[in-house]
Enzyme design. Sequence first.
Site, mmCIF file in Angstrom:
data_model
loop_
_atom_site.group_PDB
_atom_site.id
_atom_site.type_symbol
_atom_site.label_atom_id
_atom_site.label_comp_id
_atom_site.label_asym_id
_atom_site.label_seq_id
_atom_site.Cartn_x
_atom_site.Cartn_y
_atom_site.Cartn_z
ATOM 1 N N CYS A 113 -19.222 11.816 -6.692
ATOM 2 C CA CYS A 113 -19.284 12.308 -8.076
ATOM 3 C C CYS A 113 -20.545 11.832 -8.790
ATOM 4 C CB CYS A 113 -18.058 11.855 -8.852
ATOM 5 S SG CYS A 113 -16.518 12.352 -8.094
ATOM 6 N N HIS A 253 -19.217 10.417 -16.208
ATOM 7 C CA HIS A 253 -18.427 11.208 -15.270
ATOM 8 C C HIS A 253 -17.003 11.299 -15.817
ATOM 9 C CE1 HIS A 253 -16.462 12.751 -11.833
ATOM 10 N NE2 HIS A 253 -15.949 11.601 -11.433
ATOM 11 N N ASN A 283 -11.313 16.245 -13.363
ATOM 12 C CA ASN A 283 -12.457 15.664 -12.652
ATOM 13 C C ASN A 283 -13.084 16.756 -11.771
ATOM 14 O OD1 ASN A 283 -14.136 14.353 -10.838
ATOM 15 N ND2 ASN A 283 -12.739 12.650 -10.473
HETATM 16 O O1 UT7 Z 1 -14.333 10.619 -9.269
HETATM 17 C C1 UT7 Z 1 -13.644 9.442 -8.953
HETATM 18 C C2 UT7 Z 1 -12.322 9.845 -8.430
HETATM 19 N N1 UT7 Z 1 -11.145 9.215 -8.805
HETATM 20 C C3 UT7 Z 1 -10.803 8.565 -9.930
HETATM 21 O O2 UT7 Z 1 -11.584 8.309 -10.795
HETATM 22 C C4 UT7 Z 1 -9.371 8.156 -10.048
HETATM 23 C C5 UT7 Z 1 -9.216 6.814 -10.717
HETATM 24 N N2 UT7 Z 1 -7.803 6.463 -10.852
HETATM 25 C C6 UT7 Z 1 -7.010 7.009 -11.779
HETATM 26 O O3 UT7 Z 1 -7.426 7.828 -12.582
HETATM 27 C C7 UT7 Z 1 -5.588 6.510 -11.852
HETATM 28 O O4 UT7 Z 1 -5.429 5.412 -10.975
HETATM 29 C C8 UT7 Z 1 -4.525 7.607 -11.507
HETATM 30 C C9 UT7 Z 1 -4.467 8.622 -12.630
HETATM 31 C C10 UT7 Z 1 -4.871 8.267 -10.185
HETATM 32 C C11 UT7 Z 1 -3.145 6.954 -11.399
HETATM 33 O O5 UT7 Z 1 -2.825 6.302 -12.594
HETATM 34 P P1 UT7 Z 1 -2.256 4.801 -12.562
HETATM 35 O O6 UT7 Z 1 -1.990 4.430 -13.956
HETATM 36 O O7 UT7 Z 1 -3.238 3.977 -11.784
HETATM 37 O O8 UT7 Z 1 -0.897 5.008 -11.819
HETATM 38 P P2 UT7 Z 1 -0.385 4.413 -10.426
HETATM 39 O O9 UT7 Z 1 -1.097 5.071 -9.293
HETATM 40 O O10 UT7 Z 1 -0.414 2.912 -10.505
HETATM 41 O O11 UT7 Z 1 1.110 4.920 -10.450
HETATM 42 C C12 UT7 Z 1 2.034 4.490 -11.434
HETATM 43 C C13 UT7 Z 1 3.359 5.191 -11.188
HETATM 44 C C14 UT7 Z 1 3.841 5.120 -9.747
HETATM 45 O O12 UT7 Z 1 5.255 5.000 -9.779
HETATM 46 P P3 UT7 Z 1 5.962 3.577 -9.565
HETATM 47 O O13 UT7 Z 1 5.478 3.106 -8.222
HETATM 48 O O14 UT7 Z 1 5.487 2.732 -10.690
HETATM 49 O O15 UT7 Z 1 7.425 3.938 -9.617
HETATM 50 C C15 UT7 Z 1 3.483 6.457 -9.175
HETATM 51 O O16 UT7 Z 1 4.310 6.854 -8.120
HETATM 52 O O17 UT7 Z 1 3.247 6.590 -11.483
HETATM 53 C C16 UT7 Z 1 3.695 7.356 -10.365
HETATM 54 N N3 UT7 Z 1 2.901 8.587 -10.301
HETATM 55 C C17 UT7 Z 1 3.223 9.714 -10.951
HETATM 56 N N4 UT7 Z 1 4.268 10.023 -11.746
HETATM 57 C C18 UT7 Z 1 4.302 11.266 -12.263
HETATM 58 C C19 UT7 Z 1 1.724 8.794 -9.645
HETATM 59 N N5 UT7 Z 1 1.312 10.039 -9.860
HETATM 60 C C20 UT7 Z 1 2.217 10.631 -10.661
HETATM 61 C C21 UT7 Z 1 2.306 11.918 -11.241
HETATM 62 N N6 UT7 Z 1 3.361 12.188 -12.031
HETATM 63 N N7 UT7 Z 1 1.386 12.881 -11.038
#
Ligand code: UT7
Length: 326
Positions: A113, A253, A283
């Site tokens: 990116c 970004h 993104n």
């Molecule tokens: O260009 C660079 C590319 N990537 C990025 O910049 C991504 C950077 N990361 C992020 O933006 C965030 O880490 C995410 C948006 C991907 C995830 O957010 P988070 O606050 O880090 O959530 P998490 O992965 O720690 O997940 C928290 C909870 C989990 O449930 P439990 O284990 O706490 O029960 C996930 O299973 O949220 C759950 N979860 C969802 N729930 C509903 C993960 N994805 C989803 C979803 N809908 N789409």
Amino acid sequence: MRRVGIASLGAYVPPKILTNKDLEKMVDTSDEWITTRTGIKERRIADESQASSDLAYEASKIALAEAGIEPSDLDMIIVCGVTFDYPFPATACILQDRLGANKAGAMDIEAGCTGFIYALSVAYSYVACGFYDNVLVVGSDVLSKVTDWQDRSSCILFGDAAGAAVVTPYKGQGELLNFYLRSDGSRTDDLLIPAGGSRNPASHKTVEERLHYMKLNGPEVFRLAVRVIEDAVTAILNKAQLKKEDIAILIPHQANIRIIQTAARNLAIPQEKFFVNVDRYGNTSAASIPLAFYEALKEGRIKKGDYIILVGFGAGLTWGAFLIRW
Ligand code: UT7
């Protein structure tokens, strides 16, 4: 060295909109979760027939028209992205043919990116040295084609778009002043497409295991993103001997509103100075910065003389920043 400027910008997004409500029907998620965790409300999705070069072509036409430059005036075309038309040849060659840029070299740059910042640094160097006068830089990505639509933790994040810039000797607008590039290849596994390259060539097994889709370690990339935005912004300010207060607008970004908010807080730069359109496009990888830059300009957020910082991070890990004076 010659002074170098951005003569024009262009951008294109496909018309099809995929909302959070639509995603609720595809995976176990909710508009509320996506909005609060990412700031994304909707994203654009290319149709089946559209590849990276098709999006790049639309953005390029706008940038060339705004610069008043014919395709035959181009010396070099650089396309950056992660979802090129083919593993080879370069998407830039397909774009070169489509545009009819019959005097241009063409190549792709892959820096995740951060691609647009890397590609802009190459264009800048060509023009500054006096080798070339008209370089087209295009960030184009069709992430919807490599998104695992069964993986709710990543499929909600991405969209398709292209953004383009024409780089020329400075003519009183958009002077490219300084850039900063970094990488950390020890973080490869945090964001990648595991199969389809020479490490894991395509096979029935790799397809069955869904290894041709993007894999993302979201929380880890989040932490790294915040850290490297701070690093790049601080470094580019130090390099140019400018203060935070001197910067009119930062164009980061667009990956997650919370990444931008956290970085702004840690840098002690008002969040209003960070341009945001992640709510409408998600993104869009290498297209994200030129698309946001184009919109910021069209919305009148950038005035003559303003210092602008473009700042990006992405797979690799790569990160970097560009200082521009409009
Ligand atoms: O260009 C660079 C590319 N990537 C990025 O910049 C991504 C950077 N990361 C992020 O933006 C965030 O880490 C995410 C948006 C991907 C995830 O957010 P988070 O606050 O880090 O959530 P998490 O992965 O720690 O997940 C928290 C909870 C989990 O449930 P439990 O284990 O706490 O029960 C996930 O299973 O949220 C759950 N979860 C969802 N729930 C509903 C993960 N994805 C989803 C979803 N809908 N789409």
